[in-house]
Write a protein that holds these residues in place. Structure first.
Motif, PDB file in Angstrom:
ATOM      1  N   VAL A  68      19.613  13.060  11.400  1.00 22.24           N
ATOM      2  CA  VAL A  68      19.333  12.348  12.643  1.00 22.24           C
ATOM      3  C   VAL A  68      19.919  10.944  12.567  1.00 22.24           C
ATOM      4  O   VAL A  68      19.793  10.251  11.563  1.00 22.24           O
ATOM      5  CB  VAL A  68      17.808  12.283  12.887  1.00 22.24           C
ATOM      6  CG1 VAL A  68      17.495  11.407  14.082  1.00 22.24           C
ATOM      7  CG2 VAL A  68      17.256  13.692  13.090  1.00 22.24           C
ATOM      8  N   CYS A  69      20.580  10.548  13.639  1.00 21.48           N
ATOM      9  CA  CYS A  69      21.183   9.216  13.698  1.00 21.48           C
ATOM     10  C   CYS A  69      20.180   8.230  14.275  1.00 21.48           C
ATOM     11  O   CYS A  69      19.639   8.447  15.354  1.00 21.48           O
ATOM     12  CB  CYS A  69      22.440   9.262  14.566  1.00 21.48           C
ATOM     13  SG  CYS A  69      23.238   7.668  14.757  1.00 21.48           S
ATOM     14  N   ARG A  70      19.913   7.153  13.550  1.00 19.72           N
ATOM     15  CA  ARG A  70      18.983   6.125  14.023  1.00 19.72           C
ATOM     16  C   ARG A  70      19.658   4.762  13.952  1.00 19.72           C
ATOM     17  O   ARG A  70      20.388   4.482  13.012  1.00 19.72           O
ATOM     18  CB  ARG A  70      17.711   6.098  13.172  1.00 19.72           C
ATOM     19  CG  ARG A  70      16.887   7.362  13.206  1.00 19.72           C
ATOM     20  CD  ARG A  70      15.610   7.184  12.390  1.00 19.72           C
ATOM     21  NE  ARG A  70      14.786   8.383  12.413  1.00 19.72           N
ATOM     22  CZ  ARG A  70      14.850   9.343  11.512  1.00 19.72           C
ATOM     23  NH1 ARG A  70      15.712   9.247  10.529  1.00 19.72           N
ATOM     24  NH2 ARG A  70      14.064  10.396  11.591  1.00 19.72           N
TER      25      ARG A  70
ATOM     26  N   LEU B  94      14.478   1.375  18.980  1.00 15.58           N
ATOM     27  CA  LEU B  94      14.927   2.382  18.024  1.00 15.58           C
ATOM     28  C   LEU B  94      15.673   3.472  18.783  1.00 15.58           C
ATOM     29  O   LEU B  94      15.095   4.201  19.587  1.00 15.58           O
ATOM     30  CB  LEU B  94      13.741   2.985  17.270  1.00 15.58           C
ATOM     31  CG  LEU B  94      14.013   4.278  16.474  1.00 15.58           C
ATOM     32  CD1 LEU B  94      15.076   4.040  15.407  1.00 15.58           C
ATOM     33  CD2 LEU B  94      12.736   4.817  15.858  1.00 15.58           C
TER      34      LEU B  94
ATOM     35  N   GLU C 116      17.491   7.006  18.692  1.00 24.56           N
ATOM     36  CA  GLU C 116      17.416   8.183  17.836  1.00 24.56           C
ATOM     37  C   GLU C 116      18.048   9.371  18.534  1.00 24.56           C
ATOM     38  O   GLU C 116      17.767   9.655  19.697  1.00 24.56           O
ATOM     39  CB  GLU C 116      15.968   8.502  17.464  1.00 24.56           C
ATOM     40  CG  GLU C 116      15.848   9.611  16.435  1.00 24.56           C
ATOM     41  CD  GLU C 116      14.426   9.747  15.912  1.00 24.56           C
ATOM     42  OE1 GLU C 116      14.192   9.388  14.757  1.00 24.56           O
ATOM     43  OE2 GLU C 116      13.561  10.197  16.689  1.00 24.56           O
TER      44      GLU C 116
ATOM     45  N   TYR D 294      20.193  10.517  23.633  1.00 30.12           N
ATOM     46  CA  TYR D 294      19.468   9.691  22.672  1.00 30.12           C
ATOM     47  C   TYR D 294      18.173   9.219  23.310  1.00 30.12           C
ATOM     48  O   TYR D 294      18.084   9.054  24.529  1.00 30.12           O
ATOM     49  CB  TYR D 294      20.304   8.469  22.272  1.00 30.12           C
ATOM     50  CG  TYR D 294      21.316   8.760  21.205  1.00 30.12           C
ATOM     51  CD1 TYR D 294      21.078   8.418  19.883  1.00 30.12           C
ATOM     52  CD2 TYR D 294      22.511   9.390  21.512  1.00 30.12           C
ATOM     53  CE1 TYR D 294      22.005   8.686  18.892  1.00 30.12           C
ATOM     54  CE2 TYR D 294      23.451   9.671  20.540  1.00 30.12           C
ATOM     55  CZ  TYR D 294      23.189   9.318  19.231  1.00 30.12           C
ATOM     56  OH  TYR D 294      24.102   9.590  18.260  1.00 30.12           O
TER      57      TYR D 294
END
Length: 359
Positions: free
Chosen positions: A58-60, A76, A78, A86
């Motif tokens: 997962v891209c955060r 944030l 995500e 997102y």
């Protein structure tokens, strides 16, 4: 987490946490570039040694949001890939148990997406080209902006904010390759609460031999001036024809310099004295223009050593130069660009010219 200058990476594996920082304009040969190339990763030692690369989960990403004085939020982002939606979770500073708001968009929000879109003095959020949220000071939260579906296209990225007039200006050009035609769609927009309304519109359609212009207020039923069809030859050669049409569009709503800036209709006489033009013409006839122009030049080109010294002392210059290097070769000129008696810096690149004034 990023701001105007820095991008920071928070790396977590089990109980190990690392914070890495880079200048975002230099990320091609910094942490960001290494991460994109998957050039580094976690490696556990001992029995069952295993390597874990980044970019697979997962891209955060985090962003610091300050909608008004005394209010600080943490956003944030995500998601799993740029092709998927997102989620932007917004937390109150110091309270990270649960978000105060959940917003969705199709891309990661960055520092450049934090702008005062409705001219009320508070920072708003652009989540996608079609989606933005405006800060509500009274309720201390973000509320969705609304704009109508008009013939004049609008998106929250392709716009020019005119804060003094509290007007948003948009301009888009479309090419019809089958018809060999070009169209310009311009709009002036104003806010009413959270709703953005089309105040004035202008459409210019160019065919092979004719230019057609329509200008109206709000809807096409309220024409500002009759539709005009102008021969292409006259349009190209007579700036007064173009000036009249666009003055009808901009007139009374935004300053004349805005209309001149976006349409480049000035003939240059306000900036260059006719006397100088005559001298240059005579010098060109005699092929002696260098002898005339060289003594008139002002300023000097800085050496590479001088440029690097300035970049070490001034982070904004360092960021500008990093962008210039990415575009290609560049030069930096030291001169009094705005005639205020203080030397300025002007950077020339292959695709950009900008000035860092009053340094």
């Amino acid at each position: 987490m990023e701001d105007e200058i820095y991008r920071r990476y928070i790396l977590v594996l089990g109980n190990e946490v690392y914070l890495l920082e880079e200048v975002w304009a230099e990320n091609r040969y910094g942490i960001g570039g290494l991460k994109e190339e998957k050039a580094f990763g976690w490696r556990t030692t001992g029995e069952g040694e295993k390597e874990v690369s980044f970019g697979q989960s997962v891209c955060r990403s985090y962003i610091d949001i300050k909608p008004e004085a005394g209010v600080r939020l943490l956003g944030l982002n995500e998601g799993r890939s740029m092709s998927e939606d997102y989620e932007l979770r917004i937390y109150q500073e110091g309270s990270y148990e649960s978000p105060v708001q959940n917003l969705s968009g199709s891309m990661i929000i960055q520092s450049g997406d934090l702008k005062d879109l409705n001219f009320d003095g508070y920072v708003d959020l652009r989540l996608t080209a079609e989606l933005a949220y405006l800060w509500n000071h009274e309720h201390q939260c973000y509320e969705k902006a609304v704009y109508p579906q008009e013939e004049i296209s609008f998106d929250f990225f392709n716009l020019h904010l005119l804060g003094e007039q509290k007007i948003i200006y948009t301009c888009d050009t479309y090419f019809d390759f089958e018809e060999d035609a070009e169209s310009d769609y311009e709009g002036l927009w104003k806010w009413e609460g959270n709703e953005l309304l089309l105040k004035r519109a202008c459409v210019r359609e160019c065919s092979e031999d004719t230019v057609s212009i329509q200008v109206w207020e709000g809807t096409e039923d309220k024409k500002v001036l009759p539709d005009k069809r102008i021969p292409m030859e006259e349009w190209d050669e007579n700036p007064d024809v173009r000036r009249y049409s666009y003055e009808q569009f901009f007139g009374g709503l935004v300053p004349e310099e805005v209309y001149r800036e976006y349409h480049n209709l000035t003939d240059g006489q306000e900036l260059i004295l006719q006397e100088l033009l005559d001298k240059i013409a005579k010098a060109m006839e005699k092929q002696k223009e260098p002898e005339l122009l060289e003594p008139l030049a002002t300023g000097r080109l800085l050496t590479d050593e001088e440029i690097r010294a300035l970049a070490r002392e001034n982070m904004e210059i360092r960021v500008d130069l990093a962008q210039a290097v990415y575009l290609g070769s560049y030069t930096m000129l030291e001169a009094d660009v705005d005639n205020d008696g203080i030397l300025d810096l002007k950077v020339f690149g292959p695709q950009a010219v900008w000035a860092r004034l009053n340094v």
